[in-house]
Write a protein that holds these residues in place. Structure first.
Motif, mmCIF file in Angstrom:
data_model
loop_
_atom_site.group_PDB
_atom_site.id
_atom_site.type_symbol
_atom_site.label_atom_id
_atom_site.label_comp_id
_atom_site.label_asym_id
_atom_site.label_seq_id
_atom_site.Cartn_x
_atom_site.Cartn_y
_atom_site.Cartn_z
ATOM 1 N N VAL A 30 0.697 -1.349 -0.683
ATOM 2 C CA VAL A 30 -0.293 0.015 0.313
ATOM 3 C C VAL A 30 1.200 1.088 0.285
ATOM 4 N N SER A 31 1.979 1.281 0.931
ATOM 5 C CA SER A 31 3.458 2.646 1.068
ATOM 6 C C SER A 31 3.587 2.688 -0.258
ATOM 7 N N ARG A 32 3.775 1.041 -1.607
ATOM 8 C CA ARG A 32 4.226 1.902 -2.341
ATOM 9 C C ARG A 32 3.316 2.547 -3.570
ATOM 10 N N HIS A 33 2.037 1.895 -3.711
ATOM 11 C CA HIS A 33 1.262 2.534 -4.307
ATOM 12 C C HIS A 33 1.005 3.733 -3.527
ATOM 13 N N LEU A 34 0.663 4.169 -2.318
ATOM 14 C CA LEU A 34 0.544 6.014 -2.107
ATOM 15 C C LEU A 34 1.282 6.296 -3.046
ATOM 16 N N ALA A 35 2.641 6.255 -2.444
ATOM 17 C CA ALA A 35 3.953 6.529 -2.815
ATOM 18 C C ALA A 35 4.116 6.881 -4.068
ATOM 19 N N SER A 36 3.907 6.210 -4.499
ATOM 20 C CA SER A 36 4.106 6.573 -6.626
ATOM 21 C C SER A 36 2.740 7.605 -7.125
ATOM 22 N N GLU A 37 2.604 7.717 -5.271
ATOM 23 C CA GLU A 37 1.283 9.050 -6.249
ATOM 24 C C GLU A 37 1.753 10.027 -6.088
ATOM 25 N N TYR A 38 1.762 9.742 -4.200
ATOM 26 C CA TYR A 38 1.692 11.234 -3.826
ATOM 27 C C TYR A 38 3.471 11.228 -3.074
ATOM 28 N N ASN A 39 3.572 12.625 -2.716
ATOM 29 C CA ASN A 39 4.961 12.648 -1.831
ATOM 30 C C ASN A 39 5.121 11.789 -0.728
ATOM 31 N N VAL A 40 5.967 11.275 -0.802
ATOM 32 C CA VAL A 40 6.220 10.343 0.981
ATOM 33 C C VAL A 40 6.773 10.863 2.194
ATOM 34 N N MET A 41 6.745 12.401 2.403
ATOM 35 C CA MET A 41 6.553 12.643 4.010
ATOM 36 C C MET A 41 5.393 12.648 3.930
ATOM 37 N N MET A 42 3.832 13.554 3.175
ATOM 38 C CA MET A 42 3.094 13.330 3.460
ATOM 39 C C MET A 42 2.170 11.662 3.585
ATOM 40 N N VAL A 43 2.568 11.259 2.789
ATOM 41 C CA VAL A 43 2.105 9.919 3.585
ATOM 42 C C VAL A 43 2.298 9.071 5.077
ATOM 43 N N VAL A 44 3.690 9.026 4.774
ATOM 44 C CA VAL A 44 4.320 8.873 6.386
ATOM 45 C C VAL A 44 3.606 9.581 7.371
ATOM 46 N N MET A 45 4.198 11.109 7.092
ATOM 47 C CA MET A 45 2.647 11.681 7.899
ATOM 48 C C MET A 45 1.598 11.669 8.671
ATOM 49 N N ILE A 46 0.415 11.165 7.530
ATOM 50 C CA ILE A 46 -0.653 10.548 8.069
ATOM 51 C C ILE A 46 -0.713 9.163 8.725
ATOM 52 N N ARG A 47 0.314 8.054 8.489
ATOM 53 C CA ARG A 47 0.361 7.343 8.676
ATOM 54 C C ARG A 47 1.212 7.510 10.140
ATOM 55 N N TYR A 48 2.059 8.157 10.161
ATOM 56 C CA TYR A 48 2.456 8.827 11.878
ATOM 57 C C TYR A 48 0.851 8.783 12.784
ATOM 58 N N TRP A 49 0.218 10.575 12.826
ATOM 59 C CA TRP A 49 -0.558 10.516 13.138
ATOM 60 C C TRP A 49 -1.288 9.392 13.443
ATOM 61 N N PHE A 50 -2.161 8.356 12.995
ATOM 62 C CA PHE A 50 -2.989 7.691 13.485
ATOM 63 C C PHE A 50 -2.570 6.984 14.245
ATOM 64 N N PHE A 51 -0.470 6.775 13.895
ATOM 65 C CA PHE A 51 0.877 5.224 14.640
ATOM 66 C C PHE A 51 0.654 6.440 16.698
ATOM 67 N N ALA A 52 0.263 7.269 16.211
ATOM 68 C CA ALA A 52 0.581 8.628 17.464
ATOM 69 C C ALA A 52 -0.433 8.362 18.396
ATOM 70 N N ALA A 53 -1.617 8.329 17.804
ATOM 71 C CA ALA A 53 -2.780 8.100 18.322
ATOM 72 C C ALA A 53 -3.186 6.554 18.727
ATOM 73 N N PHE A 54 -2.617 6.116 18.067
ATOM 74 C CA PHE A 54 -2.466 4.302 19.012
ATOM 75 C C PHE A 54 -2.240 4.542 19.928
ATOM 76 N N VAL A 55 -0.423 5.059 19.348
ATOM 77 C CA VAL A 55 0.456 4.799 21.012
ATOM 78 C C VAL A 55 -0.031 5.298 22.350
ATOM 79 N N ILE A 56 -0.908 6.311 21.633
ATOM 80 C CA ILE A 56 -1.352 7.054 23.195
ATOM 81 C C ILE A 56 -2.498 6.597 23.517
ATOM 82 N N ALA A 57 -2.944 5.500 23.974
ATOM 83 C CA ALA A 57 -4.242 4.888 23.797
ATOM 84 C C ALA A 57 -3.134 3.680 24.622
ATOM 85 N N VAL A 58 -2.422 3.411 22.684
ATOM 86 C CA VAL A 58 -1.557 2.224 24.258
ATOM 87 C C VAL A 58 -1.131 2.764 25.629
#
Length: 295
Positions: A30-58
């Motif tokens: 999925v990362s490969r698909h998205l990063a070939s369409e959009y900027n890598v930084m943006m793709v990783v950022m959105i992923r990290y927003w969710f990841f941070a929320a998950f980490v805070i919940a844990v």
């Protein structure tokens, strides 16, 4: 069920590790698909927003407060660790778009050997001649994949190697902080500080996304959290030395996705080289578990 019992279900641990490798391989696709369409930084950022929320919940579930989760006597190392991981993810996702999943993973799979090689200077661990020999064999495998002397070699092939080096450094720093910090604390720093590092960069390169790709993005976020959860559970269920060799399963899964979904090809040198790297890595784990058993 006491802690010791919890630590010894090797079969379950192996299943959880294999589950994690399947989830991570899908995530890479999925990362490969998205990063070939959009900027890598943006793709990783959105992923990290969710990841941070998950980490805070844990963190809230395990410690009851964020202040407790963030308590560490080695904050500097923890923050640097978070930075190394977020940079590594950006580099690896870039490798997927430039080289594809098959070749990126074939090179990246050398990271356990880099951990073994660097555990001496960074952690002060003893590395015997047998493990140095295995590291040498693994390095030969990497050279076979990269073919530096031939016309096939391209500088882009060094991108996943840089990613492997960064991931090895992250692994060693994780081992280092684990001497004094809990897993919950390390996990908290990884997610929250990673998000703080990547957000300004991601926002600079923000692009509007199609609805379909938002759906892919959502699956990427959920799979990231699921993969990490499976890994945590895996290490809670079984000894790391018993399950670690199964982490190599991510290579065939990612290769299958690369070949079937993205129409990548598999060159014989990549298969031979990756085989050598994996064999050397498995030998290194075996030596480590023998050493642990002896001590």
């Amino acid at each position: 069920m006491d802690q010791h019992m919890a630590k010894n279900d090797t079969k379950m641990g192996i299943l959880l590790m294999i589950g994690a490798t399947i989830v991570f391989a899908l995530q890479d696709g999925v990362s490969r698909h998205l990063a070939s369409e959009y900027n890598v930084m943006m793709v990783v950022m959105i992923r990290y927003w969710f990841f941070a929320a998950f980490v805070i919940a844990v963190a809230l579930k395990q410690t009851g407060s964020l202040r407790l989760a963030a308590q560490s006597s080695q904050k500097g190392v923890q923050i640097f660790r978070a930075f190394v991981l977020v940079a590594e993810i950006c580099v690896m996702v870039l490798a997927f778009t430039v080289l594809g999943l098959v070749e990126s993973h074939a090179v990246f799979v050398c990271y356990p050997l880099l951990i073994a090689a660097l555990s001496g200077p960074i952690l002060g661990e003893q590395v015997g001649w047998r493990r140095w020999a295995a590291i040498g064999v693994g390095f030969v495998g990497v050279l076979i994949i990269l073919q530096p002397g031939s016309g096939v070699f391209q500088l882009a092939a060094l991108i996943p190697l840089l990613s492997a080096l960064m991931f090895a450094l992250y692994g060693l720093l994780t081992r280092y902080v684990a001497r004094r910090d809990t897993t919950a604390t390390s996990f908290f720093y990884t997610g929250v500080y990673g998000m703080l590092f990547i957000t300004p960069l991601g926002l600079i390169w923000w692009e509007p996304m199609t609805l379909t790709d938002w759906a892919w993005m959502a699956s990427l976020c959920v799979s990231g959290a699921l993969g990490h959860w499976l890994l945590i559970k895996c290490y809670e269920t079984a000894e790391a030395s018993a399950v670690q060799p199964f982490a190599y399963m991510q290579l065939p899964w990612a290769a299958m996705i690369g070949l079937t979904v993205f129409g990548e090809t598999m060159r014989s040198n990549v298969v031979i080289g990756a085989g050598l790297v994996v064999a050397a890595g498995l030998f290194t784990f075996w030596r480590e578990s023998l050493k642990r058993a002896a001590s």
